[in-house]
Design a protein around this motif. Sequence first.
Motif, PDB file in Angstrom:
ATOM      1  N   ALA A 190       8.304   9.703 -13.591  1.00  0.00           N
ATOM      2  CA  ALA A 190       8.718   8.588 -12.730  1.00  0.00           C
ATOM      3  C   ALA A 190       7.744   7.414 -12.863  1.00  0.00           C
ATOM      4  O   ALA A 190       8.162   6.253 -12.852  1.00  0.00           O
ATOM      5  CB  ALA A 190       8.793   9.043 -11.279  1.00  0.00           C
ATOM      6  N   GLN A 191       6.461   7.702 -12.983  1.00  0.00           N
ATOM      7  CA  GLN A 191       5.472   6.636 -13.160  1.00  0.00           C
ATOM      8  C   GLN A 191       5.699   5.878 -14.466  1.00  0.00           C
ATOM      9  O   GLN A 191       5.453   4.676 -14.532  1.00  0.00           O
ATOM     10  CB  GLN A 191       4.054   7.219 -13.134  1.00  0.00           C
ATOM     11  N   ASP A 192       6.166   6.582 -15.477  1.00  0.00           N
ATOM     12  CA  ASP A 192       6.412   5.944 -16.770  1.00  0.00           C
ATOM     13  C   ASP A 192       7.556   4.923 -16.710  1.00  0.00           C
ATOM     14  O   ASP A 192       7.658   4.054 -17.577  1.00  0.00           O
ATOM     15  CB  ASP A 192       6.719   6.998 -17.841  1.00  0.00           C
ATOM     16  N   ALA A 221       0.837  -1.209   0.000  1.00  0.00           N
ATOM     17  CA  ALA A 221       0.000   0.000   0.000  1.00  0.00           C
ATOM     18  C   ALA A 221       0.869   1.255   0.000  1.00  0.00           C
ATOM     19  O   ALA A 221       0.561   2.242  -0.684  1.00  0.00           O
ATOM     20  CB  ALA A 221      -0.934  -0.005   1.198  1.00  0.00           C
ATOM     21  N   GLY A 222       1.960   1.213   0.741  1.00  0.00           N
ATOM     22  CA  GLY A 222       2.900   2.341   0.734  1.00  0.00           C
ATOM     23  C   GLY A 222       3.541   2.536  -0.623  1.00  0.00           C
ATOM     24  O   GLY A 222       3.725   3.665  -1.083  1.00  0.00           O
ATOM     25  N   GLY A 223       3.877   1.433  -1.280  1.00  0.00           N
ATOM     26  CA  GLY A 223       4.449   1.518  -2.624  1.00  0.00           C
ATOM     27  C   GLY A 223       3.460   2.095  -3.627  1.00  0.00           C
ATOM     28  O   GLY A 223       3.821   2.911  -4.478  1.00  0.00           O
ATOM     29  N   LEU A 224       2.195   1.708  -3.494  1.00  0.00           N
ATOM     30  CA  LEU A 224       1.167   2.259  -4.380  1.00  0.00           C
ATOM     31  C   LEU A 224       0.945   3.743  -4.105  1.00  0.00           C
ATOM     32  O   LEU A 224       0.708   4.529  -5.021  1.00  0.00           O
ATOM     33  CB  LEU A 224      -0.141   1.489  -4.214  1.00  0.00           C
ATOM     34  N   GLY A 225       1.026   4.128  -2.833  1.00  0.00           N
ATOM     35  CA  GLY A 225       0.899   5.547  -2.492  1.00  0.00           C
ATOM     36  C   GLY A 225       2.039   6.368  -3.062  1.00  0.00           C
ATOM     37  O   GLY A 225       1.825   7.466  -3.581  1.00  0.00           O
ATOM     38  N   ALA A 226       3.240   5.822  -2.981  1.00  0.00           N
ATOM     39  CA  ALA A 226       4.396   6.523  -3.543  1.00  0.00           C
ATOM     40  C   ALA A 226       4.274   6.635  -5.061  1.00  0.00           C
ATOM     41  O   ALA A 226       4.624   7.666  -5.640  1.00  0.00           O
ATOM     42  CB  ALA A 226       5.682   5.788  -3.167  1.00  0.00           C
ATOM     43  N   TYR A 227       3.768   5.596  -5.683  1.00  0.00           N
ATOM     44  CA  TYR A 227       3.561   5.633  -7.133  1.00  0.00           C
ATOM     45  C   TYR A 227       2.533   6.704  -7.499  1.00  0.00           C
ATOM     46  O   TYR A 227       2.698   7.433  -8.472  1.00  0.00           O
ATOM     47  CB  TYR A 227       3.097   4.264  -7.628  1.00  0.00           C
ATOM     48  N   ALA A 228       1.467   6.798  -6.709  1.00  0.00           N
ATOM     49  CA  ALA A 228       0.390   7.742  -7.002  1.00  0.00           C
ATOM     50  C   ALA A 228       0.847   9.193  -6.921  1.00  0.00           C
ATOM     51  O   ALA A 228       0.377  10.040  -7.680  1.00  0.00           O
ATOM     52  CB  ALA A 228      -0.779   7.512  -6.056  1.00  0.00           C
ATOM     53  N   ALA A 286       1.445  -6.462 -10.147  1.00  0.00           N
ATOM     54  CA  ALA A 286       1.843  -7.351  -9.044  1.00  0.00           C
ATOM     55  C   ALA A 286       1.673  -6.650  -7.703  1.00  0.00           C
ATOM     56  O   ALA A 286       1.199  -7.256  -6.732  1.00  0.00           O
ATOM     57  CB  ALA A 286       3.287  -7.790  -9.232  1.00  0.00           C
ATOM     58  N   LEU A 287       2.040  -5.388  -7.634  1.00  0.00           N
ATOM     59  CA  LEU A 287       1.907  -4.621  -6.396  1.00  0.00           C
ATOM     60  C   LEU A 287       0.439  -4.475  -5.999  1.00  0.00           C
ATOM     61  O   LEU A 287       0.092  -4.625  -4.820  1.00  0.00           O
ATOM     62  CB  LEU A 287       2.554  -3.251  -6.578  1.00  0.00           C
ATOM     63  N   ILE A 288      -0.418  -4.215  -6.966  1.00  0.00           N
ATOM     64  CA  ILE A 288      -1.854  -4.100  -6.694  1.00  0.00           C
ATOM     65  C   ILE A 288      -2.414  -5.439  -6.214  1.00  0.00           C
ATOM     66  O   ILE A 288      -3.174  -5.499  -5.239  1.00  0.00           O
ATOM     67  CB  ILE A 288      -2.597  -3.621  -7.961  1.00  0.00           C
ATOM     68  N   THR A 289      -2.017  -6.524  -6.863  1.00  0.00           N
ATOM     69  CA  THR A 289      -2.490  -7.852  -6.472  1.00  0.00           C
ATOM     70  C   THR A 289      -2.045  -8.200  -5.062  1.00  0.00           C
ATOM     71  O   THR A 289      -2.837  -8.707  -4.260  1.00  0.00           O
ATOM     72  CB  THR A 289      -1.973  -8.908  -7.471  1.00  0.00           C
TER      73      THR A 289
END
Length: 77
Positions: free
Chosen positions: A39-41, A26-33, A50-53
């Motif tokens: 950077a997202q690209d 969840a922290g990784g997804l927050g950092a991505y958001a 995989a992170l979402i799953t």
Amino acid sequence: MKFTTDAKKWHRKWSTWLALAAASSAGGLGAYAVAPTRAQDMVPDWALGALITIAIVTAILVPVATSLSQAKLEDAP
């Protein structure tokens, strides 16, 4: 601060490891958001999937793991 009676057996607790995986993903997804578009690209779609799953599956399994009685925690020396 008081520890629970099974605190020394933390490495055997499924719920602890699942919660750690859920929080980390969840922290990784927050950092991505909040990352800029450039950077997202750089993150491949398979890694994001995989992170979402991992986030979804572990978030579902944490309550299940906390409700199970883990006999090895009680019987281990």
